[in-house]
Motif scaffolding. Sequence first.
Motif, PDB file in Angstrom:
ATOM      1  N   LYS A  88     -14.456   5.536   2.060  1.00 36.89           N
ATOM      2  CA  LYS A  88     -15.273   4.375   1.685  1.00 36.89           C
ATOM      3  C   LYS A  88     -16.763   4.675   1.930  1.00 36.89           C
ATOM      4  N   LYS A 144     -14.082   3.657  -7.551  1.00 39.50           N
ATOM      5  CA  LYS A 144     -12.671   4.046  -7.680  1.00 39.50           C
ATOM      6  C   LYS A 144     -12.077   3.522  -8.991  1.00 39.50           C
ATOM      7  N   VAL A 182     -10.198   5.358 -12.004  1.00 42.00           N
ATOM      8  CA  VAL A 182      -8.928   4.899 -12.578  1.00 42.00           C
ATOM      9  C   VAL A 182      -9.028   4.831 -14.103  1.00 42.00           C
ATOM     10  N   LEU A 195      -3.315  -5.161  -4.180  1.00 44.68           N
ATOM     11  CA  LEU A 195      -4.087  -4.905  -2.947  1.00 44.68           C
ATOM     12  C   LEU A 195      -5.502  -5.459  -3.092  1.00 44.68           C
ATOM     13  N   GLY A 197      -1.998  -1.530  -7.005  1.00 40.74           N
ATOM     14  CA  GLY A 197      -3.417  -1.400  -6.658  1.00 40.74           C
ATOM     15  C   GLY A 197      -4.156  -2.702  -6.901  1.00 40.74           C
ATOM     16  N   LEU A 211      -8.062  12.832  -8.665  1.00 40.43           N
ATOM     17  CA  LEU A 211      -7.311  12.455  -7.462  1.00 40.43           C
ATOM     18  C   LEU A 211      -8.172  12.639  -6.214  1.00 40.43           C
ATOM     19  N   VAL A 245     -11.359   5.857  -1.457  1.00 41.56           N
ATOM     20  CA  VAL A 245     -10.575   4.782  -0.833  1.00 41.56           C
ATOM     21  C   VAL A 245     -10.352   5.011   0.663  1.00 41.56           C
ATOM     22  N   HIS A 294       2.132   1.687  -3.411  1.00 43.38           N
ATOM     23  CA  HIS A 294       0.989   2.048  -4.270  1.00 43.38           C
ATOM     24  C   HIS A 294       0.757   3.552  -4.186  1.00 43.38           C
ATOM     25  N   ILE A 295       0.716   4.086  -2.970  1.00 39.56           N
ATOM     26  CA  ILE A 295       0.488   5.528  -2.786  1.00 39.56           C
ATOM     27  C   ILE A 295       1.630   6.344  -3.407  1.00 39.56           C
ATOM     28  N   LYS A 345       0.834  -1.204   0.000  1.00 38.54           N
ATOM     29  CA  LYS A 345       0.000   0.000   0.000  1.00 38.54           C
ATOM     30  C   LYS A 345       0.872   1.258   0.000  1.00 38.54           C
ATOM     31  N   PHE A 374       0.447  10.905 -10.889  1.00 43.17           N
ATOM     32  CA  PHE A 374      -0.377  12.110 -10.970  1.00 43.17           C
ATOM     33  C   PHE A 374       0.455  13.387 -11.060  1.00 43.17           C
ATOM     34  N   ALA A 432     -10.740   9.798  -6.066  1.00 40.98           N
ATOM     35  CA  ALA A 432     -10.139   8.497  -5.752  1.00 40.98           C
ATOM     36  C   ALA A 432      -9.740   8.417  -4.279  1.00 40.98           C
ATOM     37  N   VAL A 447       1.260   6.210  -7.207  1.00 42.31           N
ATOM     38  CA  VAL A 447       0.068   6.970  -7.609  1.00 42.31           C
ATOM     39  C   VAL A 447       0.390   8.465  -7.580  1.00 42.31           C
TER      40      VAL A 447
HETATM   41  C1  HEM Z   1      -6.094  -0.448 -10.806  1.00 39.93           C
HETATM   42  C2  HEM Z   1      -6.204   0.622 -10.078  1.00 39.93           C
HETATM   43  C3  HEM Z   1      -6.283   0.626  -8.545  1.00 39.93           C
HETATM   44  C4  HEM Z   1      -6.711  -0.357  -7.689  1.00 39.93           C
HETATM   45  C5  HEM Z   1      -7.225  -1.756  -8.023  1.00 39.93           C
HETATM   46  C6  HEM Z   1      -6.565   0.182  -6.336  1.00 39.93           C
HETATM   47  C7  HEM Z   1      -6.891  -0.540  -5.170  1.00 39.93           C
HETATM   48  C8  HEM Z   1      -6.584  -0.112  -3.903  1.00 39.93           C
HETATM   49  C9  HEM Z   1      -6.833  -0.875  -2.694  1.00 39.93           C
HETATM   50  C10 HEM Z   1      -7.506  -2.233  -2.635  1.00 39.93           C
HETATM   51  C11 HEM Z   1      -6.356  -0.139  -1.649  1.00 39.93           C
HETATM   52  C12 HEM Z   1      -6.345  -0.522  -0.151  1.00 39.93           C
HETATM   53  C13 HEM Z   1      -7.515   0.158   0.519  1.00 39.93           C
HETATM   54  C14 HEM Z   1      -7.527  -0.113   2.010  1.00 39.93           C
HETATM   55  O1  HEM Z   1      -6.578  -0.675   2.554  1.00 39.93           O
HETATM   56  O2  HEM Z   1      -8.496   0.283   2.678  1.00 39.93           O
HETATM   57  C15 HEM Z   1      -5.828   1.089  -2.193  1.00 39.93           C
HETATM   58  C16 HEM Z   1      -5.277   2.082  -1.431  1.00 39.93           C
HETATM   59  C17 HEM Z   1      -5.122   3.352  -1.917  1.00 39.93           C
HETATM   60  N1  HEM Z   1      -5.284   3.762  -3.219  1.00 39.93           N
HETATM   61 FE1  HEM Z   1      -5.601   2.607  -4.819  1.00 39.93          FE
HETATM   62  N2  HEM Z   1      -6.071   1.454  -6.397  1.00 39.93           N
HETATM   63  C18 HEM Z   1      -5.906   1.773  -7.730  1.00 39.93           C
HETATM   64  C19 HEM Z   1      -5.492   2.985  -8.232  1.00 39.93           C
HETATM   65  C20 HEM Z   1      -5.400   4.112  -7.445  1.00 39.93           C
HETATM   66  C21 HEM Z   1      -5.353   5.466  -7.944  1.00 39.93           C
HETATM   67  C22 HEM Z   1      -5.367   5.844  -9.421  1.00 39.93           C
HETATM   68  C23 HEM Z   1      -5.326   6.302  -6.865  1.00 39.93           C
HETATM   69  C24 HEM Z   1      -5.289   7.797  -6.797  1.00 39.93           C
HETATM   70  C25 HEM Z   1      -5.614   8.572  -7.775  1.00 39.93           C
HETATM   71  C26 HEM Z   1      -5.297   5.463  -5.674  1.00 39.93           C
HETATM   72  C27 HEM Z   1      -5.201   5.941  -4.379  1.00 39.93           C
HETATM   73  C28 HEM Z   1      -5.101   5.126  -3.258  1.00 39.93           C
HETATM   74  C29 HEM Z   1      -4.800   5.606  -1.903  1.00 39.93           C
HETATM   75  C30 HEM Z   1      -4.535   7.054  -1.493  1.00 39.93           C
HETATM   76  C31 HEM Z   1      -4.795   4.480  -1.061  1.00 39.93           C
HETATM   77  C32 HEM Z   1      -4.506   4.424   0.470  1.00 39.93           C
HETATM   78  C33 HEM Z   1      -5.812   4.445   1.224  1.00 39.93           C
HETATM   79  C34 HEM Z   1      -5.638   4.143   2.702  1.00 39.93           C
HETATM   80  O3  HEM Z   1      -4.543   3.870   3.165  1.00 39.93           O
HETATM   81  O4  HEM Z   1      -6.642   4.199   3.407  1.00 39.93           O
HETATM   82  N3  HEM Z   1      -5.357   4.149  -6.056  1.00 39.93           N
HETATM   83  N4  HEM Z   1      -5.979   1.087  -3.564  1.00 39.93           N
END
Ligand code: HEM
Length: 142
Positions: free
Chosen positions: A140, A86, A90, A68, A65, A130, A137, A8-9, A5, A16, A133, A12
Amino acid sequence: MLWVKSFHIVFVASWFAGLFYLPRIFVNLAMVPPQSVAERERLLLMARKLMRFTTILAVPALVLGLWLWLGYGIGRGPGNGWLHAKLLVVILALGYHHACGAMLRSFVRGDSRHSHVWYRWFNEVPVLLLLLAVILVVVKPF
Ligand code: HEM
């Protein structure tokens, strides 16, 4: 999972950063006087490099992502409308990325049709994506 994660952040945010800056170069390109060939070439070189870099950064952002979601199962099953919404964001971000590539090609050909004002508004779109998204996330809401 937290390492995945975290990266991923990071990716991302990097992806962006490119989507924010590319249209900025398009604003400048749209304002370059026709006789300023050196300035146009300099901006085109910057845009090509940034486009390549932004595309490379998008890959780990998306793969992590998906990891995750499909690997750790976060957001799977009923009651996770936030992830479906979300994913729509994307897809819009990928469409925006693709549109930037098409606009860069039109600048290279010299047949870009839009004014610098149009590109300024176009530059605001990734801010909205942004925002959406991150709210989906983190909060929720559904
Ligand atoms: C194929 C594309 C993507 C998928 C499948 C995906 C999926 C996920 C998942 C499953 C999480 C974990 C959420 C959690 O733990 O509660 C996550 C976290 C996150 N994603 Fe993505 N994501 C994708 C693209 C993006 C994009 C494009 C952005 C921003 C523009 C983004 C921003 C974030 C952020 C900020 C988190 C952290 C949230 C947290 O810690 O609570 N993601 N993502």
